[in-house]
Design an enzyme around this catalytic site. Structure first.
Site, PDB file in Angstrom:
ATOM      1  N   ASP A  70       0.729  -1.179  -0.077  1.00 55.47           N
ATOM      2  CA  ASP A  70       0.023  -0.070   0.038  1.00 55.47           C
ATOM      3  C   ASP A  70       0.931   1.216   0.071  1.00 55.47           C
ATOM      4  O   ASP A  70       1.318   1.761   0.828  1.00 55.47           O
ATOM      5  CB  ASP A  70      -0.875  -0.071   1.295  1.00 55.47           C
ATOM      6  CG  ASP A  70      -1.819   1.198   1.223  1.00 55.47           C
ATOM      7  OD1 ASP A  70      -1.868   1.806   0.344  1.00 55.47           O
ATOM      8  OD2 ASP A  70      -2.535   1.315   2.499  1.00 55.47           O
ATOM      9  N   ASP A 298      -1.768   5.722  -5.369  1.00 58.98           N
ATOM     10  CA  ASP A 298      -2.037   4.758  -4.315  1.00 58.98           C
ATOM     11  C   ASP A 298      -2.605   3.424  -4.989  1.00 58.98           C
ATOM     12  O   ASP A 298      -3.318   2.834  -5.340  1.00 58.98           O
ATOM     13  CB  ASP A 298      -3.302   5.359  -3.633  1.00 58.98           C
ATOM     14  CG  ASP A 298      -3.753   4.562  -2.491  1.00 58.98           C
ATOM     15  OD1 ASP A 298      -3.113   3.484  -2.032  1.00 58.98           O
ATOM     16  OD2 ASP A 298      -4.992   5.096  -1.817  1.00 58.98           O
TER      17      ASP A 298
END
Length: 463
Positions: A70, A298
């Site tokens: 992430d 992201d």
């Protein structure tokens, strides 16, 4: 940042919460002497939940887990044996409701940090637990006594095969808290920081200060499959364009200074988007919104979060048109809907999305648009370029230079110079030759002479 993690950590805490374009004058880095290591530095990813979540194998001591890589958050954590699963109303649920897989038992190499606790917030919930040191291995690269979280209470959810998160963000967003200082309604407050895993690897001379991501798309109706690659100081073996777009990481304007120790500093992998283009399949002059805005890149978000003035006209061109549901924040759409072309311009180069990347399949078999409105919080908004964008590029995240680099994948939507009406066909990438070398950049031939001159000058300066 699974569904927009670090920024939405607080804004959704109520869940419980300009340089030269495409700089081809980027020089190869002068490599440090790295310590010897076993294993590969290019690690395969697994795609889950119909290609909306990506996982990578990480070892905690002698136990292996799949974690979400992430770029929108910074902590590494795993759910511990006996963890409690809660809903947003703080009602205890069966562990299976949180959809995590195997759980971590404290190993002989784990050492708890008794004066600190772990508490992180995400768009999907919060994760609370112990903070400690553990030996962590990723792709054959091992860090001894890395700071980790062991979660024993959470409202966050997994994908049935993963057990936590591998944060790839900046140290400022790590989530250690002194005992008694954690505010679960605002996990970004009262934090102390530590080095995330890849920072520790670099400081120990194990990797170069950058990593790469290549996310693969799954065929429709496929639940789990090949998810692509995470490279530690190396590029993945994925054919890509030789056009390299370099974007500096910017201070995220929407993050309040109170959350960064009173100093304006880099918090996220944030860049400037020059414009967004969209239009019908045969439209040679696509519509465009040329208002510059910031966006976080992201890997943990299955959506692109964009301003409503961009999302709404794009949804209007879906066939049939898609409409945002105010209650859920998503736009339902038939799985076989026709969609317009979508391009995101960064540093003067437009990266186009494959049509299929604009529609997401959900676990119940229905489909929704991959576009959402700008995330709101602190009286401001933050946009995200998530997996729909990332499936079309090979991405490099360089925390040594605070910059990102993007190359269009040959199996993606292609890349074109901003303002050009012609672009490479989907699946064909750029008209330039493909490249899978492990260099950080591959110069277009027309600029090679200039780049070489700069390289010679840099060598002379270094000497």
């Amino acid at each position: 940042m699974k569904f927009s993690k670090a920024f939405l950590a607080v804004s959704l805490a109520s869940v419980a919460l300009t340089n030269q374009v495409g700089s081809s004058n980027v020089l190869p880095i002068r490599r440090r002497q790295l310590q010897s290591r076993a294993g590969s530095s290019v690690i395969p990813l697994k795609a889950a939940d119909f290609g909306t979540i990506f996982d990578v194998e990480v070892s905690f001591g002698d136990q292996k887990f799949l974690l979400i890589p992430d770029t929108g958050s910074s902590d590494i954590w795993v759910v511990g044996t006996g963890f409690e699963c809660f809903d947003s109303n703080q009602t205890v649920l069966p562990q299976s409701s949180c959809r995590f897989a195997n759980t971590y038992n404290k190993s002989a190499t784990f050492h708890e940090i008794h004066n600190e606790t772990f508490g992180a917030g995400y768009g999907t919930g919060i994760a609370l637990g112990l903070l400690g040191y553990e030996d962590i291995a990723l792709g054959g690269v091992t860090v001894r006594q890395q700071t980790v979280g062991v979660v024993n209470m959470t409202t966050d959810t997994g994908d049935t095969i993963n057990s936590g998160i591998l944060g790839l963000g900046y140290p400022i967003l790590t989530s250690a808290h002194a005992v008694g200082a954690l505010d679960i309604t605002n996990p970004l407050a009262n934090r102390t920081n530590y080095d995330p895993l890849l920072y520790s690897m670099h400081k120990q001379g194990l990797i170069e200060p950058w990593f790469s991501i290549a996310l693969n798309r799954l065929p429709r109706n496929t639940t789990i499959g090949d998810g692509g690659y995470l490279g530690l100081g190396e590029l993945p073996p994925v054919p890509h364009s030789d056009i390299v777009v370099t974007a500096p990481v910017e201070v995220t304007e929407a993050i309040p200074i109170a959350l960064t120790n009173g100093v304006r500093q880099i918090t996220e992998w944030t860049l400037a988007v020059d414009s967004v283009l969209w239009g019908g399949a045969s439209n040679s002059s696509p519509a465009a919104n040329s208002t510059r805005f910031q966006a976080v890149v992201d890997t943990g978000s299955p959506f692109n979060y964009l301003p409503p003035e961009i999302v709404d006209p794009i949804h209007a061109l879906f066939s049939p048109p898609a409409t945002m549901d105010a209650a859920t924040g998503v736009a339902p759409t038939p799985c076989d809907a026709k969609v317009p072309k979508l391009g995101v311009t960064i540093r003067g180069q437009t990266f186009w999305h494959l049509d299929q990347d604009l529609i997401l399949q959900t676990p119940d078999g229905s489909c929704i648009s991959a576009l959402k409105y700008t995330a709101q919080g602190y009286g401001s908004g933050l946009n995200f370029l998530g997996d729909p964008f990332l499936k079309n590029v090979v991405s490099v995240f360089d925390f040594g230079k605070d910059e990102m680099r993007f190359m269009a994948r040959q199996d993606g939507g292609g890349v074109s110079t901003a303002g050009a009406t012609n672009r490479s066909s989907p699946g064909g990438g750029s008209s330039s030759s493909s490249n899978t070398s492990d260099g950080l950049t591959v110069q277009p031939l027309m600029e090679a002479v200039a780049a070489f001159s700069l390289f010679v000058a840099a060598l002379a300066y270094a000497v």
